[in-house]
Design a protein around this motif. Structure first.
Motif, PDB file in Angstrom:
ATOM      1  N   LEU A  16       1.127  -0.764  -0.009  1.00 52.17           N
ATOM      2  CA  LEU A  16      -0.323   0.033   0.300  1.00 52.17           C
ATOM      3  C   LEU A  16       0.817   1.030   0.339  1.00 52.17           C
ATOM      4  CD1 LEU A  16      -2.140  -0.667   2.736  1.00 52.17           C
ATOM      5  CD2 LEU A  16      -2.214  -1.888   0.528  1.00 52.17           C
ATOM      6  N   LEU A  17       0.072   2.525  -0.816  1.00 51.25           N
ATOM      7  CA  LEU A  17       1.251   3.593  -0.558  1.00 51.25           C
ATOM      8  C   LEU A  17       0.442   4.586  -0.234  1.00 51.25           C
ATOM      9  CD1 LEU A  17       2.960   5.959  -1.598  1.00 51.25           C
ATOM     10  CD2 LEU A  17       2.327   5.656  -4.150  1.00 51.25           C
ATOM     11  N   SER A  18       0.678   5.699   0.463  1.00 52.58           N
ATOM     12  CA  SER A  18      -0.397   6.017   1.330  1.00 52.58           C
ATOM     13  C   SER A  18      -0.585   8.027   0.395  1.00 52.58           C
ATOM     14  CB  SER A  18       0.487   6.965   2.639  1.00 52.58           C
ATOM     15  OG  SER A  18       1.753   7.704   2.102  1.00 52.58           O
ATOM     16  N   GLY A  35       1.243  -2.824  -5.742  1.00 51.54           N
ATOM     17  CA  GLY A  35       1.373  -4.328  -5.927  1.00 51.54           C
ATOM     18  C   GLY A  35       1.698  -5.072  -4.897  1.00 51.54           C
ATOM     19  N   THR A  36       2.203  -5.799  -5.474  1.00 57.82           N
ATOM     20  CA  THR A  36       2.095  -6.993  -4.461  1.00 57.82           C
ATOM     21  C   THR A  36       3.528  -7.831  -4.961  1.00 57.82           C
ATOM     22  OG1 THR A  36      -0.099  -7.859  -5.996  1.00 57.82           O
ATOM     23  CG2 THR A  36       1.249  -9.043  -3.932  1.00 57.82           C
ATOM     24  N   VAL A  37       3.711  -8.764  -3.034  1.00 57.39           N
ATOM     25  CA  VAL A  37       4.764  -9.376  -2.999  1.00 57.39           C
ATOM     26  C   VAL A  37       4.487 -10.851  -3.926  1.00 57.39           C
ATOM     27  CG1 VAL A  37       7.251 -10.528  -1.438  1.00 57.39           C
ATOM     28  CG2 VAL A  37       5.492  -7.915  -0.780  1.00 57.39           C
ATOM     29  N   THR A  38       6.040 -11.310  -4.251  1.00 59.88           N
ATOM     30  CA  THR A  38       5.548 -12.582  -5.000  1.00 59.88           C
ATOM     31  C   THR A  38       6.790 -13.703  -4.201  1.00 59.88           C
ATOM     32  OG1 THR A  38       8.119 -13.024  -6.696  1.00 59.88           O
ATOM     33  CG2 THR A  38       5.758 -11.340  -7.103  1.00 59.88           C
ATOM     34  N   PHE A  78       1.909  -1.851 -10.480  1.00 57.93           N
ATOM     35  CA  PHE A  78       1.621  -1.609 -11.397  1.00 57.93           C
ATOM     36  C   PHE A  78       1.258  -0.422 -11.517  1.00 57.93           C
ATOM     37  CE2 PHE A  78       0.153  -5.587  -9.380  1.00 57.93           C
ATOM     38  CZ  PHE A  78       0.384  -6.346 -10.882  1.00 57.93           C
ATOM     39  N   GLU A  79       2.025   0.803 -13.403  1.00 56.20           N
ATOM     40  CA  GLU A  79       2.844   1.813 -12.677  1.00 56.20           C
ATOM     41  C   GLU A  79       0.825   2.752 -12.998  1.00 56.20           C
ATOM     42  OE1 GLU A  79       3.985   2.875 -16.650  1.00 56.20           O
ATOM     43  OE2 GLU A  79       5.222   4.533 -15.992  1.00 56.20           O
ATOM     44  N   ASN A  80       0.416   1.757 -13.646  1.00 50.53           N
ATOM     45  CA  ASN A  80      -0.609   2.656 -13.267  1.00 50.53           C
ATOM     46  C   ASN A  80      -1.531   3.111 -12.445  1.00 50.53           C
ATOM     47  OD1 ASN A  80      -2.208   0.407 -13.473  1.00 50.53           O
ATOM     48  ND2 ASN A  80      -3.000   0.472 -15.465  1.00 50.53           N
ATOM     49  N   LEU A 107       7.656  -3.602 -12.801  1.00 48.78           N
ATOM     50  CA  LEU A 107       7.280  -2.166 -13.171  1.00 48.78           C
ATOM     51  C   LEU A 107       6.288  -3.248 -14.157  1.00 48.78           C
ATOM     52  CD1 LEU A 107       6.566   0.580 -12.192  1.00 48.78           C
ATOM     53  CD2 LEU A 107       6.853   0.270 -14.471  1.00 48.78           C
ATOM     54  N   LYS A 108       4.989  -3.349 -13.931  1.00 50.87           N
ATOM     55  CA  LYS A 108       4.015  -3.409 -15.076  1.00 50.87           C
ATOM     56  C   LYS A 108       3.750  -2.000 -16.084  1.00 50.87           C
ATOM     57  CE  LYS A 108       0.720  -6.399 -17.579  1.00 50.87           C
ATOM     58  NZ  LYS A 108       0.228  -7.461 -17.282  1.00 50.87           N
ATOM     59  N   SER A 109       4.365  -1.163 -17.078  1.00 50.54           N
ATOM     60  CA  SER A 109       3.465  -0.323 -17.453  1.00 50.54           C
ATOM     61  C   SER A 109       2.572  -0.142 -17.743  1.00 50.54           C
ATOM     62  CB  SER A 109       4.355   0.172 -18.390  1.00 50.54           C
ATOM     63  OG  SER A 109       4.162  -0.197 -19.834  1.00 50.54           O
ATOM     64  N   ARG A 110       1.951   1.021 -18.194  1.00 51.34           N
ATOM     65  CA  ARG A 110       0.959   1.242 -18.900  1.00 51.34           C
ATOM     66  C   ARG A 110       0.484   1.023 -19.978  1.00 51.34           C
ATOM     67  NH1 ARG A 110      -0.363   6.825 -15.937  1.00 51.34           N
ATOM     68  NH2 ARG A 110       1.287   6.861 -14.814  1.00 51.34           N
TER      69      ARG A 110
END
Lengths: 351, 351
Positions: free
Chosen positions: B183-185, B317-320, B258-260, B329-332
């Motif tokens: 999570l990003l604040s 995102g997620t920890v695999t 995930f970039e988006n 990073l999965k880009s747009r």
């Protein structure tokens, strides 16, 4: 903890590639990471630091603790008897000791100037580690910043410290009582004169070395032996005079000291005369005063003189029952004068 | 604690007499004493600081504590949304919060450059006090040094902090587990862009303000609500990218983002495009990431978004379960790229 001998190896950052600290060494990217992972982390290696988190989490032996900080900006960085690294560790260890605490954990904040030779940083880091080992403290958290060339002065170091308070004494200026004997742990002024002489390239007949030393063993020795210590104070900036004035102001008792009981080495006295300094105001980095009840003064003195750093300990004065914030000195010739803090600047950047 | 309103008074050091900081303000004599007794002491007034000893002695609520430090060398000293004073308090409060600790006590080490306007120091001290009040922390011990003109840059501040750890979680990179949600604040990059714009005198259509803010309430909110927090990290130097790389290296799990899903304000994105910055690497001073179990991700997000400084919180995102120290990073546009720490220096002296 690894052996100190590990640190006599060559600089762990490749000097040919990075002869000097660059701005990027403080930028949060690869070079900063490398500096921490290869030099600073291994040098201070311990299980708390190795977590590489934003801070260290640990259990204290008791709930009561002491917390202190000092920044070190000494010029020059290296001097006879020490360097900014040993000073930064001993200084904060000593402040904890003056609170009557057992020093346990240190933080280190480095402010590096772009262009600082990498070897210089490595020497200082090694010196910090040796000083930390000598006092049995762990450096558990830290920070590195780099400022552009011309915006700093090689290296500034901040250390903060946490120590355990394992007794119920209230060691503070306000605890000073009439009749207290004032003990001094040794001769005055060597640190200040050493810095001045190194900076100005002066030489004296005998080399004067800084008194920079850890004081915790001596301070805790008094407490653990059951001495009812009222106040402790190390004699750094401003020297003995300023420490006494501050304490007399906080305690609101007149303090009497005797000039001929205050030890100053002949070479230091000579240097003071040439340079126009008063040893009472010179900075020390391995000297402190202890306020103890008169009845325990002899025992306390015996404890101090048994330590390597306290062989010259002596009694220099008494707290009177006169309720005024004043320090008086009885001179060699029997005259009494008031000791004040100095105005202006005696000797900048001695710590 | 006195009201903050007390501090909107004029500078307590007579400006006509002492318009600027002098070397003697750090010399241990009368002027240093005056600076501490009239300005710094009263500004931070509390029973521990008022003892005027070499350190502070206090009881912690529990034996377990967190200890951290940072030095602040930001240039310029004042910027939209904050200044070096609020940064120095919030930054260390946030590092304690990232250890899962309740911030309690701070130290402050000032390194002043001779010639710093006294009014500037006073503004900064007031700002520190306001920030300390906002986070409910006490500044209990400190130190002031002055370096000669041209050997510093106005003011550097070190703060160290002590906080209480009142839970049994182990919040650290090594506690991160496969499946953890990241999570990003809130939105990224405002602090970095603000510093850059202020320093270079750039103006954008909308004024961008630093995100500088205290994070302890949000971090402790998660813990106190029973979220099994695995790791917390504030996104200062090096930004989101460097924080993720460091954590993936320590945890040895591949992290996917995930970039988006990463919020960046349009004006910040525009400024980044003009200036050639990547928001992933920009410094923030009021943003953090939290690693929490997937099953608690929604609850945790709801807790964050309920805070003023967390209204823009999101899952990024997620920890695999892939055991490699890598961030992708999965880009747009759907492509996947590796996120690395940056080499070189993106933006010096942002904190």
């Amino acid at each position: 903890m690894d052996s100190v001998n590990d640190l006599t190896l060559q600089c762990p950052i490749p000097i040919q590639q990075y002869p000097q600290v660059m701005l990027a060494h403080g930028g949060g990217g690869k070079l900063m990471h490398q500096l921490i992972e290869r030099m600073i982390g291994p040098a201070f290696h311990n299980s708390l630091l190795d977590v590489r988190h934003d801070g260290a989490v640990f259990d204290m032996p008791h709930n009561r603790l002491a917390f202190t900080t000092d920044s070190y900006v000494v010029n020059p960085l290296f001097f006879p008897g020490g360097d900014i690294g040993s000073l930064a560790v001993n200084g904060t260890v000593n402040d904890l000791a003056m609170c009557g605490a057992r020093p346990l954990y240190l933080s280190a904040g480095f402010i590096l100037e772009e262009g600082l030779p990498m070897e210089t940083l490595w020497r200082i880091v090694q010196s910090m580690r040796r000083a930390a080992d000598e006092s049995g403290v762990l450096l558990v958290t830290g920070d590195t910043k780099v400022v552009d060339k011309g915006k700093g002065d090689g290296i500034f170091i901040n250390t903060a410290g946490v120590g355990a308070v394992e007794h119920s004494l209230s060691i503070a200026p306000a605890s000073v009582l009439p009749g207290d004997a004032i003990l001094l742990s040794g001769d005055l002024g060597r640190h200040g004169i050493t810095i001045m002489a190194t900076r100005e390239n002066l030489s004296f007949e005998s080399e004067i070395e800084s008194d920079c030393a850890p004081l915790a063993a001596m301070a805790l020795g008094l407490i653990n032996a059951g001495i009812d210590v009222h106040c402790l104070r190390d004699l750094t900036r401003g020297g003995l005079a300023s420490a006494l004035v501050e304490i007399s102001e906080a305690a609101n008792y007149l303090i009497n000291i005797f000039e001929n009981s205050i030890p100053v080495r002949e070479d230091v006295r000579g240097a003071c005369e040439i340079l126009g300094f008063d040893p009472l105001y010179l900075a020390n980095e391995g000297r402190f005063i202890a306020f103890v009840p008169e009845a325990q003064a002899d025992d306390a003195l015996a404890l101090l003189t048994a330590h390597l750093n306290g062989t010259g300990a002596c009694r220099i004065g008494t707290v009177t029952d006169d309720r005024q914030p004043l320090v008086t000195l009885k001179s060699r010739i029997g005259a009494t004068r008031i000791v004040d803090m100095f105005s202006g600047e005696q000797l900048p950047r001695i710590c």
